[in-house]
Design an enzyme around this catalytic site. Structure first.
Site, PDB file in Angstrom:
ATOM      1  N   SER A 128       0.545  -0.965   0.061  1.00 22.24           N
ATOM      2  CA  SER A 128       0.226   0.021  -0.336  1.00 22.24           C
ATOM      3  C   SER A 128       0.901   1.096   0.019  1.00 22.24           C
ATOM      4  CB  SER A 128      -0.576  -0.133   0.912  1.00 22.24           C
ATOM      5  OG  SER A 128      -1.965   0.359   1.192  1.00 22.24           O
ATOM      6  N   GLU A 162      -8.095   8.026  -4.024  1.00 21.47           N
ATOM      7  CA  GLU A 162      -7.542   7.037  -4.730  1.00 21.47           C
ATOM      8  C   GLU A 162      -8.997   6.610  -5.186  1.00 21.47           C
ATOM      9  OE1 GLU A 162      -4.844   4.820  -3.105  1.00 21.47           O
ATOM     10  OE2 GLU A 162      -5.389   3.347  -4.358  1.00 21.47           O
ATOM     11  N   ASP A 173      -6.322   0.737   3.687  1.00 20.43           N
ATOM     12  CA  ASP A 173      -4.660   0.534   3.784  1.00 20.43           C
ATOM     13  C   ASP A 173      -4.688   2.703   4.110  1.00 20.43           C
ATOM     14  OD1 ASP A 173      -4.780  -1.498   2.625  1.00 20.43           O
ATOM     15  OD2 ASP A 173      -4.803   0.110   0.182  1.00 20.43           O
TER      16      ASP A 173
END
Ligand code: GLA
Length: 389
Positions: A128, A162, A173
């Site tokens: 990550s 994201e 994450d």
């Protein structure tokens, strides 16, 4: 190792921008003990932040311009912070643009700044690095401009960044990158975002990460597909049992009763989600009791589910887990993160680490002609300011 990274990043900043950084932010990657692909399915997950980090250095520059240097890539960008963000062809910049986009969306006003960053989180290994990028960048901006964004909101904004980039990820994450604590795993209830810390004490076992050193290009499209399939499964469950709105409230028997109403894939994805949610609860209880053998067995079961029902594994990862199963000194192993490459997380008897590493490296190279990378990790704090003495 991180001290050198911090020093080098600060030196670079000074050289490039002519002054010392006012903020140095360390943002970690993460591991996940168990609870894969269920953060977006109302499940529980058991991740932890690790001692692999991105180091960010910042300074305000009294302009409307953000100058950002990716030291490792030898690439830089200049962004007018007053303008609307649009997705760029230069992929790494989008994680940062996504953060700036979120800040604007939430009505935060920021000025210009200089930034340089460098990382020792391997990219594409399922650790990550993108969450570390989003969260570290946001943390620094939050500090510089006193925006008062709270840690969990930072994780949520990182997740939205994201999504903006195109991966419809869950919260695990970013949450672990922000909320990590030294020597603790975090049990996150992804439905409510309640969380508890648990001792990362694996008794006689060490955690090692075996990096298959492959990252298959299917990742983004298949990841997003899994979410669609799960949504479809849940909507069929809900049509037939209106009181059930979540895999959390579903059980295997009920799901099996609906098998004929689902495509084979939708059924398998749903079955995996229901089983994995249960496994995390059992795994966390086992960890708390020091019953590492049970924890390890559950990890093997998770891999089986990820490989056969969720279908996010690949030949390289399956091979590594099969090797692990055949070893007396390994009690658990599974692919970690989104899948289609990256690492397995493996519990190896203390004292046997080196022998296992050597053996697996040879066998893996003979099988795939690929170098196996191996990482020892320390469970560490989440995104934070580096304090110079
Ligand atoms: C990626 C996503 C997470 C999570 C994992 C799988 O790392 O970013 O949200 O879904 O895959 O557990």
């Amino acid at each position: 190792m991180n001290e050198i990274l911090i020093q080098d990043t600060s030196d670079f900043f000074k050289e490039k921008y002519g002054n010392v950084p006012t903020e140095i932010v360390l943002s970690p990657g993460r591991i996940n003990i168990i609870g894969e692909h269920i953060d977006y399915n109302d499940g529980y997950v058991l991740p932890a932040a690790i001692d692999k980090i991105i180091c960010f250095t910042f300074n305000k520059n009294n302009s409307d311009t953000a100058n950002i240097q990716a030291i490792d890539l030898k690439e830089s960008i200049v962004i007018d912070v007053t303008k609307e963000e649009i997705v760029s062809e230069i992929v790494w910049t989008n994680y940062l643009r996504g953060v700036l986009f979120q800040l604007k969306l939430k009505g935060h006003k920021i000025g210009g700044f200089n930034c340089a960053f460098s990382s020792n989180i391997p990219i594409g290994s399922g650790l990550s690095s993108s969450a570390a990028l989003e969260c570290g960048f946001l943390f620094g901006i939050n500090k510089m401009f006193n925006l008062g964004i709270k840690p969990i909101d930072m994780a949520l904004m990182g997740q939205s960044a994201e999504h903006w980039v195109g991966i419809n990820c869950g919260i695990m994450d970013q949450f672990s990158s922000v909320m990590g604590l030294e020597n603790k795993v975090i049990k996150i209830d992804c439905r409510t975002l309640d969380y508890t810390y648990h001792d990362a004490d694996f008794v006689d076992y060490s955690l090692i990460l075996l990096d298959s050193n492959v990252s298959h290009s299917l990742y983004t499209s298949e990841y997003n597909n899994r979410r669609i399939e799960c949504d479809e499964g849940l909507s069929i469950i809900n049509d037939n049992h209106p009181e059930i709105n979540s895999f959390r409230d579903c059980n295997e028997e009920l799901l099996i009763g609906l098998k004929s109403k689902m495509t084979d894939n939708v059924f398998k994805r749903s079955l995996y989600a229901v089983k994995e949610i249960k496994r995390v609860i059992q795994a966390c209880a086992a960890l708390d009791k020091g019953d590492i053998k049970t924890l390890g067995e559950l990890m093997f079961e998770t891999h089986q589910g990820l490989s056969k029902d969720y279908e996010v594994s690949c030949a390289e990862l399956d091979y590594l887990v099969d090797l692990a199963k055949a070893e007396e000194d390994i009690i658990g192993s599974r692919l970690m993160g989104g899948g289609f490459g990256g690492c397995t997380i493996t519990l190896v008897k203390k004292g046997s680490e080196n022998a296992i590493k050597e053996k697996f490296t040879k066998l893996y190279a003979a099988q795939f002609n690929i170098e196996l990378k191996i990482y020892d990790v320390k469970i560490s704090n989440g995104t934070s300011l580096y304090k110079t003495n």
